[in-house]
Scaffold this active site. Structure first.
Site, PDB file in Angstrom:
ATOM      1  N   GLU A  69       0.824  -1.213   0.000  1.00 57.10           N
ATOM      2  CA  GLU A  69       0.000   0.000   0.000  1.00 57.10           C
ATOM      3  C   GLU A  69       0.855   1.260   0.000  1.00 57.10           C
ATOM      4  O   GLU A  69       0.511   2.247  -0.652  1.00 57.10           O
ATOM      5  CB  GLU A  69      -0.950   0.002   1.198  1.00 57.10           C
ATOM      6  CG  GLU A  69      -2.080  -1.026   1.098  1.00 57.10           C
ATOM      7  CD  GLU A  69      -2.939  -0.825  -0.141  1.00 57.10           C
ATOM      8  OE1 GLU A  69      -2.955   0.293  -0.700  1.00 57.10           O
ATOM      9  OE2 GLU A  69      -3.597  -1.794  -0.555  1.00 57.10           O
ATOM     10  N   TYR A 152      -6.209   6.829   3.945  1.00 59.70           N
ATOM     11  CA  TYR A 152      -6.375   5.743   2.975  1.00 59.70           C
ATOM     12  C   TYR A 152      -5.638   4.475   3.415  1.00 59.70           C
ATOM     13  O   TYR A 152      -6.220   3.389   3.475  1.00 59.70           O
ATOM     14  CB  TYR A 152      -5.900   6.145   1.571  1.00 59.70           C
ATOM     15  CG  TYR A 152      -5.714   4.900   0.741  1.00 59.70           C
ATOM     16  CD1 TYR A 152      -6.827   4.211   0.263  1.00 59.70           C
ATOM     17  CD2 TYR A 152      -4.457   4.330   0.561  1.00 59.70           C
ATOM     18  CE1 TYR A 152      -6.686   3.013  -0.412  1.00 59.70           C
ATOM     19  CE2 TYR A 152      -4.312   3.138  -0.109  1.00 59.70           C
ATOM     20  CZ  TYR A 152      -5.424   2.481  -0.595  1.00 59.70           C
ATOM     21  OH  TYR A 152      -5.288   1.288  -1.238  1.00 59.70           O
ATOM     22  N   ASP A 170      -9.387   5.828  -2.194  1.00 61.16           N
ATOM     23  CA  ASP A 170      -8.298   6.399  -2.997  1.00 61.16           C
ATOM     24  C   ASP A 170      -8.886   6.992  -4.280  1.00 61.16           C
ATOM     25  O   ASP A 170     -10.091   7.133  -4.413  1.00 61.16           O
ATOM     26  CB  ASP A 170      -7.262   5.317  -3.312  1.00 61.16           C
ATOM     27  CG  ASP A 170      -7.823   4.252  -4.227  1.00 61.16           C
ATOM     28  OD1 ASP A 170      -9.050   4.254  -4.459  1.00 61.16           O
ATOM     29  OD2 ASP A 170      -7.047   3.424  -4.722  1.00 61.16           O
TER      30      ASP A 170
END
Length: 427
Positions: A69, A152, A170
DNA sequence: AATTCGGGGCC
DNA sequence: GGCCCAGAATT
């Protein structure tokens, strides 16, 4: 018709209208509810049969999810995959990452950009070792407290790794939601993301948070793409309001970013001689700001304002930079020009090339009037390594082998790799 | 809320 | 050549 009858009639009429309004409202609600349930159901069915086989999807290891991520922030999947594999191979656990030299971590990040991500990642790994016994926490506040983890990424870790019903909104998700629900808010504004985060929990089917959030992003990446979405093969096209209204190409609405300001730079590739034979002079950038802590060829801001375009003045300034290091060199000649665009700056980098002259040779040349020895340092204390503890700035003569351990941004990485590969491209 | 942080792929 | 991307930190 009496007055009373008229009033009754009116009352009945308004009561009937009221009933009808309520029915319509209820149908609307039902439609909205069905539209949401339909969306979640079809999206998951699609994801179950279409999801990509990605390295970080082969295990549900929170460390892998986390690293992926961070790498995926503002970066495409295809770019990330090889970096992810190398990174996990080099740092298999959170503890390995926490204990590694920072240069190693940044070197593994070389070319990915946004290098503070790498430093924050390692700092967070150290947080996890100290506070959570080396294991990724699963509580919202603990995850959010990690360096480099914002709204996020926190949601992505909590939902994907721990299957918690948290939003992970996102750019993909905002694009999908704005089209499906025809939301015309500017997605460049933070409050739009916050509003969309509020929508997510009620869309997540019971126990499917991990798959649902990934499915949402997968749809944005594969079907609901920015320019021309593939509506005809979209699993939720039937109830997509954006498509139904013919608005899919106009959504999401996003205010334009400013274009990068142009900057002219003048750099030098100085080839070492004598004890520096086979080496090149490089400089480490200050530990804050643009390309913080990365290595580069020495360069200066060139031709701004009134002196714009006067290469002579720029060269003089560049030479002064080298003289300050007690260096002497043969004449500089044009080597190459490279363009490099950051998100907010556009560099046009002219690079000159020159060869180091030993102090003795420089003196001899100066005394004998040989024209090409252009600088004779007064206090020549040219050390191999010069470090400014304050700023983190550092100078070093490096060999081809050093390219394997110190990290350059792509602009200089490309120039130096070509140079050491022996190509001699001149302007 | 606006700016600063890289780099590449796509149209 | 502009746009966008599995954003966060700083101001």
């Amino acid at each position: 018709m009496t007055d009373e009858e008229t009033r009754n009639e009116a009352a009945n009429e308004s009561a009937a209208q009221e009933r009808e309004r309520r029915v319509r409202e209820r149908i609307g609600t039902v439609e909205a509810e069905e539209s949401k349930a339909y969306f979640s159901r079809e999206l998951l069915l699609w994801y179950d049969r279409s999801k990509r086989d990605l390295p970080w999807r082969r295990h549900r290891d929170p460390y892998f999810i986390w690293v992926s991520e961070i790498m995926l922030q503002q970066t495409r999947v295809d770019t990330v995959i090889p970096y992810f594999n190398r990174f996990i191979e080099r740092f298999p656990t959170i503890r390995d990452l926490a204990e590694a030299p920072q240069e190693d971590v940044v070197k593994m990040w070389e070319g990915l950009g946004y290098y503070s991500r790498a430093r924050n990642l390692q700092a967070a790994a150290q947080q996890i070792v100290e506070l959570h016994d080396g294991k990724m926490p699963s509580e919202r506040e603990h995850v959010f407290a990690l360096k480099g983890v914002g709204p996020y990424t926190a949601g992505a870790i909590l939902s994907i790794a721990f299957n918690r019903p948290e939003p992970a909104v996102d750019g993909n998700v905002m694009r999908v939601l704005s089209r499906y629900f025809l939301i015309e808010d500017d997605i460049a504004k933070p409050k739009t993301r916050v509003a969309m985060e509020k929508m997510i929990p009620e869309l997540i089917p019971e126990g499917r948070a991990s798959d649902f959030n990934q499915a949402l992003m997968e749809l944005g990446a594969l079907i609901c793409t920015p320019k021309s979405p593939h509506c005809l093969i979209c699993p939720v096209m039937e109830h997509c309001r954006g498509r139904i209204e013919g608005m899919e190409r106009d959504l999401p609405i996003k205010t334009k970013a400013k274009k990068p300001r142009p900057e002219q730079r003048l750099g030098v590739l100085l080839e070492g001689s004598g004890e520096h034979e086979g080496r090149v002079l490089v400089r480490r950038r200050p530990k804050t700001g643009l390309l913080a802590g990365m290595w580069e060829l020495p360069h200066i801001a060139a031709g701004s304002g009134a002196e714009a375009g006067d290469l002579g003045l720029d060269v003089a300034q560049l030479e002064e930079l080298l003289e300050d290091r007690g260096l002497a060199w043969s004449p500089m000649s044009p080597y190459l020009t490279a363009e490099h665009t950051f998100s907010h700056i556009h560099w046009t980098m002219r690079v000159l090339i020159a060869r180091e002259e030993s102090e003795t040779l420089a003196h001899l040349a100066a005394e004998s009037g040989v024209p090409y020895a252009v600088a004779v340092p007064e206090a020549a204390e040219a050390e191999d390594e010069l470090i400014d503890e304050e700023t983190g700035e550092e100078w070093r003569w490096i060999s081809r082998e050093d390219m394997e351990t110190i990290a350059f941004p792509n602009l200089f990485l490309n120039i130096l790799n070509r140079y050491f590969a022996g190509e001699s491209e001149r302007e």
